[in-house]
Design a protein around this motif. Structure first.
Motif, short mmCIF file in Angstrom:
data_model
loop_
_atom_site.label_atom_id
_atom_site.label_comp_id
_atom_site.label_asym_id
_atom_site.label_seq_id
_atom_site.Cartn_x
_atom_site.Cartn_y
_atom_site.Cartn_z
N VAL A 27 66.31 52.31 76.26
CA VAL A 27 66.72 53.44 77.10
C VAL A 27 65.74 54.60 76.91
O VAL A 27 65.45 55.01 75.79
CB VAL A 27 68.16 53.88 76.77
N TRP A 28 65.24 55.10 78.03
CA TRP A 28 64.38 56.27 78.02
C TRP A 28 65.20 57.46 77.53
O TRP A 28 66.35 57.64 77.93
CB TRP A 28 63.83 56.51 79.42
N HIS A 29 64.62 58.27 76.66
CA HIS A 29 65.36 59.33 75.96
C HIS A 29 66.09 60.28 76.90
O HIS A 29 67.18 60.76 76.61
CB HIS A 29 64.42 60.11 75.03
N GLY A 30 65.53 60.58 78.06
CA GLY A 30 66.16 61.52 78.99
C GLY A 30 67.47 61.01 79.58
O GLY A 30 68.28 61.81 80.05
N ASN A 31 67.69 59.71 79.55
CA ASN A 31 68.92 59.16 80.12
C ASN A 31 70.14 59.41 79.25
O ASN A 31 71.27 59.26 79.73
CB ASN A 31 68.76 57.67 80.41
N TYR A 32 69.95 59.80 78.01
CA TYR A 32 71.11 60.11 77.17
C TYR A 32 71.87 61.32 77.72
O TYR A 32 73.09 61.39 77.59
CB TYR A 32 70.70 60.32 75.72
N ILE A 33 71.16 62.25 78.36
CA ILE A 33 71.83 63.40 78.99
C ILE A 33 72.76 62.89 80.10
O ILE A 33 73.87 63.42 80.27
CB ILE A 33 70.78 64.40 79.55
N GLN A 34 72.33 61.85 80.82
CA GLN A 34 73.20 61.24 81.84
C GLN A 34 74.42 60.60 81.19
O GLN A 34 75.53 60.71 81.70
CB GLN A 34 72.43 60.19 82.65
N SER A 67 71.22 69.48 73.75
CA SER A 67 70.40 68.96 72.66
C SER A 67 70.77 67.50 72.43
O SER A 67 71.89 67.07 72.70
CB SER A 67 70.61 69.76 71.38
N THR A 68 69.80 66.75 71.95
CA THR A 68 70.03 65.35 71.59
C THR A 68 69.35 65.06 70.27
O THR A 68 68.33 65.67 69.94
CB THR A 68 69.47 64.37 72.65
N ASP A 69 69.91 64.13 69.53
CA ASP A 69 69.33 63.66 68.28
C ASP A 69 69.40 62.14 68.31
O ASP A 69 70.48 61.56 68.23
CB ASP A 69 70.11 64.23 67.09
N HIS A 70 68.25 61.51 68.46
CA HIS A 70 68.18 60.05 68.61
C HIS A 70 68.04 59.37 67.25
O HIS A 70 67.23 59.77 66.43
CB HIS A 70 67.00 59.69 69.51
N LYS A 71 68.85 58.33 67.05
CA LYS A 71 68.86 57.64 65.77
C LYS A 71 68.44 56.19 65.89
O LYS A 71 67.68 55.69 65.08
CB LYS A 71 70.26 57.74 65.16
N LEU A 72 68.94 55.48 66.90
CA LEU A 72 68.61 54.08 67.15
C LEU A 72 68.48 53.89 68.66
O LEU A 72 69.06 54.66 69.43
CB LEU A 72 69.73 53.15 66.65
N PRO A 73 67.78 52.86 69.12
CA PRO A 73 67.66 52.66 70.56
C PRO A 73 68.84 51.87 71.14
O PRO A 73 69.49 51.08 70.46
CB PRO A 73 66.38 51.83 70.68
N GLU A 112 74.83 67.77 72.12
CA GLU A 112 75.74 68.85 72.46
C GLU A 112 75.28 69.49 73.77
O GLU A 112 74.09 69.56 74.04
CB GLU A 112 75.75 69.91 71.36
N THR A 113 76.26 69.92 74.57
CA THR A 113 75.97 70.71 75.75
C THR A 113 76.85 71.95 75.75
O THR A 113 77.96 71.92 75.22
CB THR A 113 76.20 69.94 77.07
N VAL A 114 76.34 73.02 76.35
CA VAL A 114 77.09 74.25 76.53
C VAL A 114 77.06 74.58 78.02
O VAL A 114 75.99 74.59 78.64
CB VAL A 114 76.49 75.41 75.71
N GLN A 115 78.25 74.83 78.57
CA GLN A 115 78.38 75.17 79.99
C GLN A 115 79.06 76.53 80.10
O GLN A 115 79.93 76.86 79.29
CB GLN A 115 79.22 74.12 80.71
N VAL A 116 78.67 77.28 81.11
CA VAL A 116 79.29 78.58 81.39
C VAL A 116 79.99 78.52 82.73
O VAL A 116 79.75 77.63 83.54
CB VAL A 116 78.24 79.72 81.36
N PHE A 117 80.86 79.49 82.98
CA PHE A 117 81.59 79.57 84.24
C PHE A 117 80.87 80.51 85.19
O PHE A 117 80.56 81.64 84.83
CB PHE A 117 83.02 80.07 84.00
N VAL A 118 80.61 80.00 86.39
CA VAL A 118 79.94 80.79 87.42
C VAL A 118 80.82 80.78 88.67
O VAL A 118 81.34 79.73 89.06
CB VAL A 118 78.55 80.18 87.74
N ASP A 119 80.98 81.95 89.27
CA ASP A 119 81.76 82.09 90.51
C ASP A 119 81.11 81.23 91.59
O ASP A 119 79.97 81.45 91.97
CB ASP A 119 81.77 83.57 90.92
N ASN A 120 81.86 80.24 92.05
CA ASN A 120 81.34 79.31 93.05
C ASN A 120 81.71 79.72 94.47
O ASN A 120 81.32 79.08 95.42
CB ASN A 120 81.88 77.90 92.75
N VAL A 121 82.47 80.78 94.61
CA VAL A 121 82.94 81.23 95.92
C VAL A 121 82.15 82.44 96.39
O VAL A 121 81.76 82.52 97.54
CB VAL A 121 84.46 81.56 95.87
N GLY A 122 81.89 83.35 95.48
CA GLY A 122 81.20 84.59 95.83
C GLY A 122 79.70 84.47 95.69
O GLY A 122 79.06 83.59 96.26
#
Length: 144
Positions: A27-34, A67-73, A112-122
């Protein structure tokens, strides 16, 4: 008095697709975010806080940190188990931790991911306080 962070978790699985691997068959490392997103969407559906629930309340929750920390494939055809953990915060954000395991139950990646709340209407303003619907959700799942 020491306050402990409260957590809520969900387990889901995905099968590694051919398109997610590199020429070496891993697995390509970027796919772990998916995979994290797959886990987060499954968590949201299970616990009643899906992206559609957020949209229905006029919010979007973009990721502002990952962030990601890869240990095994992982390899093509593997079945990955994703443990998605919501970590409660007093701030207007959602923090998720992830553990990805292979079919031998060996830890292959954490993140880990961090998400914030954004007004989706205004006008897309950042919410500086916890939206009411999210506070109600936290009460419903016994986080507060």
């Amino acid at each position: 008095m020491r306050s402990e962070k409260k957590e809520l978790e969900h387990i889901s699985q995905v099968r590694v697709r051919f398109v997610e691997t590199d020429p070496l068959g891993i697995v390509w490392h970027g796919n772990y975010i998916q995979y994290f997103e797959d886990g987060r969407e499954s968590f949201g559906r299970k616990h009643g806080i899906s992206y559609l629930d957020q949209k229905d309340h006029g919010f979007a929750t973009p990721i502002v940190k990952s962030s990601t920390d890869h240990k095994l494939p992982l390899r093509y055809g593997d079945i990955a188990t994703i443990r998605t953990i919501y970590v409660d915060s007093p701030a207007a954000k959602m923090v998720f931790r992830y553990e990805v395991y292979n079919q031998d139950n060996k830890l292959v990646c954490t993140g880990e991911t961090v998400q914030v709340f954004v007004d989706n209407v205004g006008n897309g303003e950042l919410a500086l306080s916890i939206p009411e619907f999210f506070m109600e959700w936290k009460k419903k799942v016994n986080l507060i």
